[in-house]
Motif scaffolding. Structure first.
Motif, short mmCIF file in Angstrom:
data_model
loop_
_atom_site.label_atom_id
_atom_site.label_comp_id
_atom_site.label_asym_id
_atom_site.label_seq_id
_atom_site.Cartn_x
_atom_site.Cartn_y
_atom_site.Cartn_z
N ASN A 189 63.36 -47.66 -23.73
CA ASN A 189 61.75 -47.91 -23.47
C ASN A 189 60.79 -46.99 -24.08
OD1 ASN A 189 62.35 -50.15 -22.25
ND2 ASN A 189 62.38 -49.47 -20.30
N SER A 190 62.30 -45.89 -23.93
CA SER A 190 61.54 -44.10 -24.48
C SER A 190 62.09 -44.04 -26.27
CB SER A 190 61.68 -43.05 -23.79
OG SER A 190 62.94 -43.00 -23.56
N PHE A 191 62.84 -44.35 -26.69
CA PHE A 191 63.37 -44.36 -28.09
C PHE A 191 62.41 -45.92 -29.17
CE2 PHE A 191 65.93 -46.13 -31.39
CZ PHE A 191 66.60 -45.62 -32.40
N SER A 192 62.45 -46.92 -28.67
CA SER A 192 61.63 -47.17 -29.06
C SER A 192 60.43 -48.13 -28.00
CB SER A 192 62.57 -48.69 -29.48
OG SER A 192 62.20 -49.74 -30.66
N PRO A 193 59.12 -47.82 -27.90
CA PRO A 193 58.60 -47.85 -26.96
C PRO A 193 57.61 -48.91 -27.45
CG PRO A 193 57.89 -45.94 -27.95
CD PRO A 193 59.40 -46.25 -28.32
N ILE A 194 56.50 -49.84 -27.07
CA ILE A 194 55.29 -50.57 -27.51
C ILE A 194 55.27 -49.82 -28.70
CG2 ILE A 194 54.19 -52.84 -27.62
CD1 ILE A 194 55.72 -53.23 -24.53
N ASN A 195 53.94 -49.27 -28.02
CA ASN A 195 53.39 -48.18 -28.92
C ASN A 195 53.72 -47.36 -30.59
OD1 ASN A 195 54.59 -45.88 -28.92
ND2 ASN A 195 52.84 -45.47 -26.94
N GLY A 196 54.92 -48.06 -30.51
CA GLY A 196 55.35 -47.40 -32.36
C GLY A 196 56.00 -46.09 -31.76
N GLU A 197 55.56 -44.75 -31.32
CA GLU A 197 56.30 -44.20 -31.16
C GLU A 197 57.72 -43.83 -30.56
OE1 GLU A 197 53.54 -42.01 -28.49
OE2 GLU A 197 51.43 -42.41 -30.38
N GLY A 198 58.17 -42.96 -30.22
CA GLY A 198 59.69 -42.44 -29.48
C GLY A 198 60.24 -41.74 -30.36
N GLY A 199 61.29 -40.51 -29.79
CA GLY A 199 61.46 -39.91 -30.09
C GLY A 199 63.35 -39.80 -31.20
#
Ligand code: NHO
Length: 364
Positions: A189-199
């Motif tokens: 959920n944090s690596f590949s979030p729906i909004n396209g961000e993610g570290g």
């Protein structure tokens, strides 16, 4: 007509993240539920145990302090079984450890007339032989001894009881699919979030570890085995013959080069490009990556690994460390019966264990 038990004795083995929450919740239950009277007669952690030869109760309000102050070296598992099987009242053992040895002793506990409740996945996802031994040692409905393990899948969420209800009421379960790991849920959920961000992937793993979402060694989450164990349990309950959690395809996210290395977290950034590629390719297809498990009951197949999902899919929209599990069945038709909620954490997992205790109390 059978008479209801007036007193039930509880033995708690393991008082870490889940076990300590369980003891606190048990203390409240004992106060709010006058009958049957609940008494804690055995409490242990790995190197300390507390019990009285005459089965005198351990005070529930400060049980963990008592264990700390007065605990002594724990007896062997066979001595524990012997002690508990001679108790003057019905006994429920709560196994809050992840011990393989204790899991393997469940048949012996049951043969001693002792019921078991546990979030420990080991016994139910180990060999099929152990599974058969456990369930053939369970006593008749309403009498016991009983085995309940709701929290071995999906923490306190009613996953196992729902599946049992579907199967026992004659529905035909065709597929079970979902995100079964709180840790993997948080990571993706944090690596590949729906909004396209993610570290970066390694930064997500490090953050999850800092927040206490991973096992002490994150490889124990990333190797997919925790999800495979949960699928093994559900598959067997649904009637599939699954030999072990390694008898079907399980994708490990531990780079092979780092499987036995002591600087796992330090070297993980070297492999970020592999996960980046996966995320980019999914993104080109307007999808996100999630780590899921699925059981196809018609084809008798199980698998665990990364899959891509449309952004509008409920699996894509998960937050935090939530789990989501969908049951596709004949009765439910096109839209599956879906359960979503917190899938990890001491309090919610202990709640599932306590719920199992209440199920037993209603029957004895
Ligand atoms: P801890 O905190 O390591 O505590 C273990 C306790 O057992 C310690 O007190 C230790 O001293 C004791 N112990 C170990 N061996 C013993 C022995 N031989 N004799 C006596 N005592 C012994 O572990 P947890 O977190 O409290 O977990 C306990 C059990 O619950 C494990 O089997 C674990 O797999 C299971 N469980 C935990 C969680 C959770 O959130 N912590 C969940 C489910 C089941 O829903 C959760 C989940 O699936 C989390 C999962 N990692 C995910 O989805 O990401």
């Amino acid at each position: 007509m059978s008479t209801r038990a007036e007193k039930v004795s509880i033995a708690v083995i393991g008082a870490g993240g889940v076990g300590s929450c369980f003891v606190t919740q048990l203390a409240s239950l004992a106060k709010s539920r006058p009958s049957p009277k609940l008494s804690l007669i055995y409490l242990a952690i790995i190197d300390r145990a507390l019990y009285h030869q005459d089965y005198a109760p351990i005070p529930l309000d400060n049980a963990l302090e008592e264990l700390d102050n007065f605990g002594f070296e724990p007896p062997s598992i066979s001595d524990i079984i012997h002690f508990l099987s001679k108790a003057p009242h019905k006994v429920v053992v709560v196994d809050n450890t992840s011990s393989q040895a204790i899991a393997e002793s469940y048949p012996a506990f049951l043969k001693g007339g002792i019921s078991i409740i546990t979030p420990n996945k080991k016994a139910f996802s180990g060999s099929k032989e152990l599974w058969d031994q456990i369930f053939s040692s369970v006593g008749p409905q309403g009498q016991g001894p009983f085995v309940y393990h709701e929290s071995s899948v999906g923490a306190g969420m009613p996953i196992i009881s729902t599946l049992n209800d579907l199967v026992e009421t004659g529905d035909r379960v065709t597929r079970i699919e979902g995100v079964f790991s709180g840790t993997m849920s948080f990571l993706f959920n944090s690596f590949s979030p729906i909004n396209g961000e993610g570290g970066s992937w390694s930064a997500s793993v490090m953050r999850a570890k800092q927040l206490g979402y991973t096992e002490p060694d994150p490889r124990d989450d990333l190797n997919g085995l925790d999800v495979a164990r949960k699928l093994t349990i559900l598959g067997r309950l649904a009637g599939m013959s699954i030999e072990s959690p390694t008898s079907f395809p399980v994708q490990s996210l531990v780079p092979q080069e780092l499987s036995g290395c002591s600087e796992f977290l330090d070297r993980l950034p070297e492999f970020d490009d592999r996960m980046d590629k996966e995320r980019q390719e999914a993104s080109k297809a307007n999808k996100v990556v999630r780590f899921v498990g699925s059981l196809d009951l018609a084809a008798q197949k199980a698998k665990v690994g990364m899959e891509w999902f449309e952004k509008s899919h409920p699996i894509a929209g998960l937050e935090g460390s939530d789990n989501i599990i969908s049951f596709y069945t004949e009765r439910y038709g096109r839209l599956p019966l879906t359960i979503r909620g917190a899938g990890a954490g001491g309090d919610v997992t202990a709640m599932g264990v306590l719920g199992d205790l209440i199920k037993i109390l209603r029957q004895i």
